[in-house]
Design a protein around this motif. Structure first.
Motif, PDB file in Angstrom:
ATOM      1  N   GLU A  55      53.575  13.070  41.631  1.00  0.00           N
ATOM      2  CA  GLU A  55      52.499  13.895  42.176  1.00  0.00           C
ATOM      3  C   GLU A  55      53.019  15.239  42.674  1.00  0.00           C
ATOM      4  N   ARG A  56      54.233  15.250  43.195  1.00  0.00           N
ATOM      5  CA  ARG A  56      54.813  16.512  43.652  1.00  0.00           C
ATOM      6  C   ARG A  56      55.081  17.439  42.461  1.00  0.00           C
ATOM      7  N   VAL A  57      55.523  16.870  41.349  1.00  0.00           N
ATOM      8  CA  VAL A  57      55.758  17.673  40.142  1.00  0.00           C
ATOM      9  C   VAL A  57      54.433  18.229  39.630  1.00  0.00           C
ATOM     10  N   ARG A  58      53.423  17.385  39.577  1.00  0.00           N
ATOM     11  CA  ARG A  58      52.101  17.849  39.115  1.00  0.00           C
ATOM     12  C   ARG A  58      51.574  18.958  40.011  1.00  0.00           C
ATOM     13  N   ALA A  59      51.714  18.781  41.301  1.00  0.00           N
ATOM     14  CA  ALA A  59      51.246  19.799  42.242  1.00  0.00           C
ATOM     15  C   ALA A  59      52.024  21.100  42.066  1.00  0.00           C
ATOM     16  N   SER A  60      53.314  21.002  41.826  1.00  0.00           N
ATOM     17  CA  SER A  60      54.138  22.181  41.616  1.00  0.00           C
ATOM     18  C   SER A  60      53.723  22.923  40.343  1.00  0.00           C
ATOM     19  N   LEU A  61      53.471  22.184  39.266  1.00  0.00           N
ATOM     20  CA  LEU A  61      53.027  22.801  38.016  1.00  0.00           C
ATOM     21  C   LEU A  61      51.665  23.466  38.198  1.00  0.00           C
ATOM     22  N   ARG A  62      50.768  22.814  38.927  1.00  0.00           N
ATOM     23  CA  ARG A  62      49.442  23.396  39.165  1.00  0.00           C
ATOM     24  C   ARG A  62      49.571  24.656  40.028  1.00  0.00           C
ATOM     25  N   ASP A  63      50.421  24.607  41.059  1.00  0.00           N
ATOM     26  CA  ASP A  63      50.625  25.783  41.907  1.00  0.00           C
ATOM     27  C   ASP A  63      51.145  26.962  41.082  1.00  0.00           C
ATOM     28  N   ALA A  64      52.101  26.702  40.194  1.00  0.00           N
ATOM     29  CA  ALA A  64      52.654  27.771  39.346  1.00  0.00           C
ATOM     30  C   ALA A  64      51.577  28.339  38.434  1.00  0.00           C
ATOM     31  N   ALA A  65      50.738  27.480  37.877  1.00  0.00           N
ATOM     32  CA  ALA A  65      49.657  27.935  36.997  1.00  0.00           C
ATOM     33  C   ALA A  65      48.650  28.773  37.780  1.00  0.00           C
ATOM     34  N   GLU A  66      48.298  28.326  38.972  1.00  0.00           N
ATOM     35  CA  GLU A  66      47.359  29.079  39.815  1.00  0.00           C
ATOM     36  C   GLU A  66      47.932  30.450  40.174  1.00  0.00           C
ATOM     37  N   MET A  67      49.212  30.492  40.507  1.00  0.00           N
ATOM     38  CA  MET A  67      49.852  31.763  40.831  1.00  0.00           C
ATOM     39  C   MET A  67      49.838  32.700  39.629  1.00  0.00           C
ATOM     40  N   ALA A  68      50.059  32.150  38.431  1.00  0.00           N
ATOM     41  CA  ALA A  68      50.085  32.973  37.222  1.00  0.00           C
ATOM     42  C   ALA A  68      48.736  33.639  36.968  1.00  0.00           C
ATOM     43  N   VAL A  69      47.652  32.887  37.068  1.00  0.00           N
ATOM     44  CA  VAL A  69      46.332  33.491  36.814  1.00  0.00           C
ATOM     45  C   VAL A  69      45.924  34.422  37.951  1.00  0.00           C
ATOM     46  N   GLU A  70      46.306  34.108  39.172  1.00  0.00           N
ATOM     47  CA  GLU A  70      45.970  34.983  40.293  1.00  0.00           C
ATOM     48  C   GLU A  70      46.710  36.314  40.195  1.00  0.00           C
ATOM     49  N   GLU A  71      47.912  36.287  39.638  1.00  0.00           N
ATOM     50  CA  GLU A  71      48.647  37.532  39.436  1.00  0.00           C
ATOM     51  C   GLU A  71      47.915  38.428  38.433  1.00  0.00           C
ATOM     52  N   VAL A  72      47.398  37.846  37.358  1.00  0.00           N
ATOM     53  CA  VAL A  72      46.623  38.615  36.387  1.00  0.00           C
ATOM     54  C   VAL A  72      45.349  39.144  37.055  1.00  0.00           C
ATOM     55  N   ALA A  73      44.699  38.304  37.842  1.00  0.00           N
ATOM     56  CA  ALA A  73      43.483  38.726  38.536  1.00  0.00           C
ATOM     57  C   ALA A  73      43.770  39.899  39.476  1.00  0.00           C
ATOM     58  N   SER A  74      44.902  39.875  40.131  1.00  0.00           N
ATOM     59  CA  SER A  74      45.276  40.961  41.033  1.00  0.00           C
ATOM     60  C   SER A  74      45.519  42.259  40.260  1.00  0.00           C
ATOM     61  N   LEU A  75      46.223  42.170  39.133  1.00  0.00           N
ATOM     62  CA  LEU A  75      46.451  43.348  38.293  1.00  0.00           C
ATOM     63  C   LEU A  75      45.119  43.912  37.797  1.00  0.00           C
ATOM     64  N   ALA A  76      44.214  43.021  37.396  1.00  0.00           N
ATOM     65  CA  ALA A  76      42.904  43.452  36.911  1.00  0.00           C
ATOM     66  C   ALA A  76      42.108  44.118  38.035  1.00  0.00           C
ATOM     67  N   ALA A  77      42.141  43.536  39.224  1.00  0.00           N
ATOM     68  CA  ALA A  77      41.414  44.107  40.363  1.00  0.00           C
ATOM     69  C   ALA A  77      41.934  45.505  40.687  1.00  0.00           C
ATOM     70  N   ASP A  78      43.253  45.672  40.630  1.00  0.00           N
ATOM     71  CA  ASP A  78      43.846  46.989  40.883  1.00  0.00           C
ATOM     72  C   ASP A  78      43.336  48.034  39.895  1.00  0.00           C
ATOM     73  N   ALA A  79      43.017  47.589  38.676  1.00  0.00           N
ATOM     74  CA  ALA A  79      42.533  48.503  37.626  1.00  0.00           C
ATOM     75  C   ALA A  79      41.006  48.580  37.596  1.00  0.00           C
ATOM     76  N   GLY A  80      40.349  47.823  38.475  1.00  0.00           N
ATOM     77  CA  GLY A  80      38.895  47.827  38.506  1.00  0.00           C
ATOM     78  C   GLY A  80      38.254  47.064  37.361  1.00  0.00           C
ATOM     79  N   VAL A  81      38.990  46.084  36.828  1.00  0.00           N
ATOM     80  CA  VAL A  81      38.496  45.280  35.702  1.00  0.00           C
ATOM     81  C   VAL A  81      38.108  43.897  36.218  1.00  0.00           C
ATOM     82  N   PRO A  82      36.897  43.435  35.922  1.00  0.00           N
ATOM     83  CA  PRO A  82      36.495  42.087  36.358  1.00  0.00           C
ATOM     84  C   PRO A  82      37.370  41.020  35.685  1.00  0.00           C
ATOM     85  N   CYS A  83      37.694  39.979  36.439  1.00  0.00           N
ATOM     86  CA  CYS A  83      38.570  38.932  35.924  1.00  0.00           C
ATOM     87  C   CYS A  83      38.132  37.565  36.430  1.00  0.00           C
TER      88      CYS A  83
END
Length: 143
Positions: A55-83
């Motif tokens: 369960e700790r491994v699964r949670a770690s993989l999910r956390d990494a995936a969430e961080m990856a998409v949130e990073e894209v969302a942040s870049l998009a927000a900085d550019a004024g692009v909906p994400c």
């Protein structure tokens, strides 16, 4: 020309380069971004309770995936692009194709990297499979 641009990401520098290109295109065409990270079911199967707490491994993989998409969302927000962000568990190329179909993506923008060596020869490349099987154009980006 483009309304929705799908950006698969694993959080790597190469994926960030692809995301930046996708955001530039989305901005130029007044489109939105859909950031996707897929937790590879093959990665989940590598661990057993005897090795580490599963369960700790699964949670770690999910956390990494969430961080990856949130990073894209942040870049998009900085550019004024909906994400919109999505995390899925499955076989990466299949999930990418499914999300492209479900979300009516007009374009998929993804990095050219992936597995290398023997893994690449045996399993094939996620990017190659998406390029071959997608119903929409796929733009591949080198870092």
């Amino acid at each position: 020309m483009y309304d929705t641009v799908l950006v698969p990401t694993d959080g790597s520098a190469r994926s960030r380069a692809a995301a930046r290109r996708a955001i530039d295109l989305a901005s130029a065409y007044d489109a939105s971004i859909r950031a996707l990270s897929v937790i590879d079911v093959g990665d989940l199967g590598l661990w057993t309770a005897a090795d580490v707490p599963v369960e700790r491994v699964r949670a770690s993989l999910r956390d990494a995936a969430e961080m990856a998409v949130e990073e894209v969302a942040s870049l998009a927000a900085d550019a004024g692009v909906p994400c919109e962000t999505t995390v899925r568990v499955g076989v990466p190329y299949r999930e990418i194709l499914d999300v492209a179909d479900e979300g009516d993506a007009d374009l998929v923008v993804m990095a050219t990297h992936g597995r290398t060596g023997l893994e690449h020869a045996v399993l094939g490349s996620t990017t190659e499979r998406v390029v071959r099987l997608a119903d929409v154009p796929v733009l591949t980006v080198r870092e």
